[in-house]
Design an enzyme around this catalytic site. Structure first.
Site, PDB file in Angstrom:
ATOM      1  CG  ASP A 241      -2.130   0.750   1.168  1.00 22.12           C
ATOM      2  OD1 ASP A 241      -2.301   1.458   0.181  1.00 22.12           O
ATOM      3  OD2 ASP A 241      -2.939   0.657   2.108  1.00 22.12           O
ATOM      4  CG  ASP A 242      -0.409   4.837  -0.052  1.00 20.79           C
ATOM      5  OD1 ASP A 242      -1.188   4.272  -0.829  1.00 20.79           O
ATOM      6  OD2 ASP A 242      -0.704   5.840   0.606  1.00 20.79           O
TER       7      ASP A 242
ATOM      8  CB  CYS B 256      -6.329   2.571  -1.584  1.00 21.40           C
ATOM      9  SG  CYS B 256      -5.042   3.503  -0.737  1.00 21.40           S
TER      10      CYS B 256
ATOM     11  NE  ARG C 266      -6.167  -1.445  -1.680  1.00 15.97           N
ATOM     12  CZ  ARG C 266      -5.172  -1.999  -0.988  1.00 15.97           C
ATOM     13  NH1 ARG C 266      -5.331  -3.188  -0.455  1.00 15.97           N
ATOM     14  NH2 ARG C 266      -4.043  -1.364  -0.811  1.00 15.97           N
TER      15      ARG C 266
ATOM     16  CE  LYS D 156      -6.262  -0.034   1.600  1.00 11.02           C
ATOM     17  NZ  LYS D 156      -5.398   1.164   1.599  1.00 11.02           N
TER      18      LYS D 156
ATOM     19  CG  HIS E  97      -9.963   0.902   0.861  1.00 11.34           C
ATOM     20  ND1 HIS E  97      -8.945   1.710   0.422  1.00 11.34           N
ATOM     21  CD2 HIS E  97     -10.936   1.731   1.311  1.00 11.34           C
ATOM     22  CE1 HIS E  97      -9.286   2.981   0.597  1.00 11.34           C
ATOM     23  NE2 HIS E  97     -10.483   3.017   1.138  1.00 11.34           N
TER      24      HIS E  97
ATOM     25  CG  ASP F  58      -2.369   0.477  -3.089  1.00  7.09           C
ATOM     26  OD1 ASP F  58      -1.249   0.968  -2.881  1.00  7.09           O
ATOM     27  OD2 ASP F  58      -3.388   0.825  -2.453  1.00  7.09           O
ATOM     28  CG  ASN F  59      -1.484   4.074  -4.218  1.00 11.57           C
ATOM     29  OD1 ASN F  59      -2.512   3.617  -3.717  1.00 11.57           O
ATOM     30  ND2 ASN F  59      -0.538   4.641  -3.497  1.00 11.57           N
TER      31      ASN F  59
ATOM     32  CE  LYS G 174      -3.215   7.218  -1.753  1.00 13.15           C
ATOM     33  NZ  LYS G 174      -3.176   6.940  -0.296  1.00 13.15           N
TER      34      LYS G 174
HETATM   35 CA   LIG Z   1      -2.726   2.781  -1.537  1.00 11.62          CA
END
Ligand SMILES: [Ca+2]
Length: 540
Positions: free
Chosen positions: A14-15, A52, A56, A109, A111, A304-305, A373
């Protein structure tokens, strides 16, 4: 064990920037990911969807985010907007794999559901997972996460256990699922989705992991950006003809930066977050090995980004963070107040802090690219992609320059497992699969592919062969030759008006077909919902 069908372990984090982990030129110790890369393949031009939830939604369904109802985040913007919720016109990877005999597990996660507190038809168990442990919301304390859930039941009390830390809990659960599967149904193949929240803010990490990075970043972002690019070129991931982008124009040279002790600590905690994830991945790999399943398991790792330049708090109040967005706790588990904000008087890491590492370090994380992002320039959407499968990939340590993006993940997994993509599911028609299988590329690199399209909050791009047309909302289209200039330094739009017009036409046709809602309309709808100061309005 079913020799005909490989297991699949899909790991998303994530990130995280393109060049943070060791095998992509970074300073963070990631021996377990590096080992997977050394025995598998690394992709140099794989892309996510810049944020995010849409990433996903796209990865889990093989579609574009807008087609699934998750165009931005998980806010419901009303009947004319995005539902913020996986709709019923898509089918997820685990839903498809279950039709082919797979048992399906998820830790981490989710989301992609708008309802954070009540189980709905878009929670994991209702979207194909036999077992789920994790969070429904997109961010939160690593010590005491909101919306911690087991199956369909709230499990926030589990964070009260001595030593609880979310990254470790995600890893431990993934290991437990592998062991559970081996004892309960070893004859069946399995799919495990491991969705880490590291290194998303807040900057929370174990003291011992943070201490390991003391001094690691002391040279500062300018020197480290140059070193990263050199390593990326030496490794063969990036071309030597691509030049380093300038430092983010809003950030000072490292030599002029103030509050260096605090700045360094921010990057050390960020590194420690990734380090802890890598340690967990090591335990997952060890569990597969112990069960005799490692050779027949496809392990896929990606982010994810791109790295995140958001400051904390940015346009939102603490009350909104805690009570409305549900991504923070006002107090620690022992009742101490949590101190919100990037305050150099307080070092990040412990439970009573809530900070982010800021623009200059995100700029390092995305070396050599620009932007972050939210944006579709290379810094927003470029991700490492590692694929490890001893039984199916002969080449060890290879690099693939074939471009690809998130809808390809589902297409690839279905192809590897011999699973058909359904035209309808449980009586409902399903959108046609948008992704393209990467399986031929696992054997042999190939650059040809159909056009790729992106849109997020009005930022947009289309990539056709070597050409990328990209827009930073509300600015006009820019055109880059990705073979000569992947770092997007020389905008060729003025020199190629016909190409720009043609690519823009193709983009518009895609956006109409996939249900992209114009940014202006979404903003108006969100304001109507009372969301007036969300992160995504930062550049209005
Ligand atoms: Ca993210």
């Amino acid at each position: 064990m079913n020799p005909g069908k490989p297991n699949v372990v899909l790991i998303l984090n994530d990130d995280m920037g393109y060049s943070d982990i060791g095998c992509y030129g970074g300073e963070v110790d990631t021996p377990n990911l590096d080992r997977l890369a050394a025995r598998g393949l690394r992709f140099s031009q794989f892309y996510n969807t810049a944020r995010c939830s849409p990433s996903r939604a796209s990865m889990l369904t093989g579609l574009h985010p807008h087609q699934t109802g998750v165009g931005i985040l998980t806010y419901d913007s009303g009947p004319e907007g995005y539902a913020g919720n996986l709709n019923q016109r898509c089918v997820t990877i685990p839903q498809a794999l279950k039709t082919n005999g797979y048992t399906t597990y998820m830790s981490g996660k989710w989301h992609v559901a708008s309802n954070l507190t009540e189980p709905t038809d878009t929670w994991p168990l209702q979207r194909g997972f036999d077992h789920f442990f994790g969070t429904i919301i997109g961010a939160g304390s690593f010590y005491d996460p909101n919306t911690l859930t087991r199956g369909n039941d709230n499990a926030e009390h589990e964070a009260r256990a001595e030593g609880f830390f979310y990254t470790d809990a995600i890893s431990d659960q993934a290991v437990a699922y592998i062991e559970q599967h081996q004892s309960e149904s070893p004859e069946r193949p399995f799919f495990t989705y491991v969705a880490y929240t590291a290194p998303h803010w807040p900057l929370h990490a174990h003291d011992a992991d943070i201490a390991k990075y003391r001094g690691r970043f002391d040279k500062g972002w300018d020197a480290l950006r140059e070193e990263r690019l050199n390593r990326l070129v030496e490794s063969g991931l990036l071309s030597e003809v691509w030049k380093l982008t300038d430092r983010d124009p809003t950030q000072p040279p490292w030599s002029d930066a103030e509050q260096k002790a605090w700045l360094l600590r921010c990057m050390e905690v960020y590194a420690a977050q990734i380090d802890r994830m890598d340690q967990g991945i090591g335990r997952i790999v060890a569990a597969l090995e112990k069960c005799g399943q490692l050779d027949n398991t496809v392990i896929i790792f990606l982010a994810d980004n791109g790295a995140c330049a958001e400051d904390i708090p940015e346009g939102v109040t603490v009350d909104e963070l805690v009570n409305k967005l549900m991504i923070a706790r006002a107090k620690t588990r022992s009742g101490e107040p949590v101190h919100f904000g990037n305050d150099p008087a307080r070092m990040p890491g412990p439970e009573n802090t809530y900070q982010s590492y800021g623009t200059a370090w995100a700029n390092l994380s995305n070396t050599p690219f620009r932007l972050y992002k939210h944006w579709i320039h290379e810094g927003g959407i470029s991700t490492p992609l590692i694929v490890h499968w001893p039984k199916g990939i002969a080449e060890a340590g290879g690099i693939r320059h074939a471009p690809g993006y998130l809808p390809d993940i589902m297409a690839t997994i279905l192809d590897l497992t011999g699973t058909a993509y359904p035209a309808s599911f449980e009586g409902r028609p399903i959108e046609a699969l948008e992704g393209r299988s990467l399986v031929p590329v696992l054997a042999r690199d190939g650059l040809q592919r159909p056009p790729m399209f992106w849109e997020h909050e009005g930022n947009a791009a289309v990539r056709i062969d070597r050409w990328k047309l990209v827009k930073r909302y509300p600015q006009p289209w820019e055109l880059y030759d990705m073979e000569a200039d992947r770092t997007e330094l020389h905008n060729l739009a003025a020199a190629h008006p016909e190409r720009v017009a043609d690519m823009a036409r193709q983009y518009d046709a895609w956006a109409t077909r996939c249900g992209v809602i114009p940014r202006e309309k979404i903003v108006a709808l969100m304001r109507g919902q009372g969301v007036t100061r969300a992160f995504w309005e930062k550049d209005e």
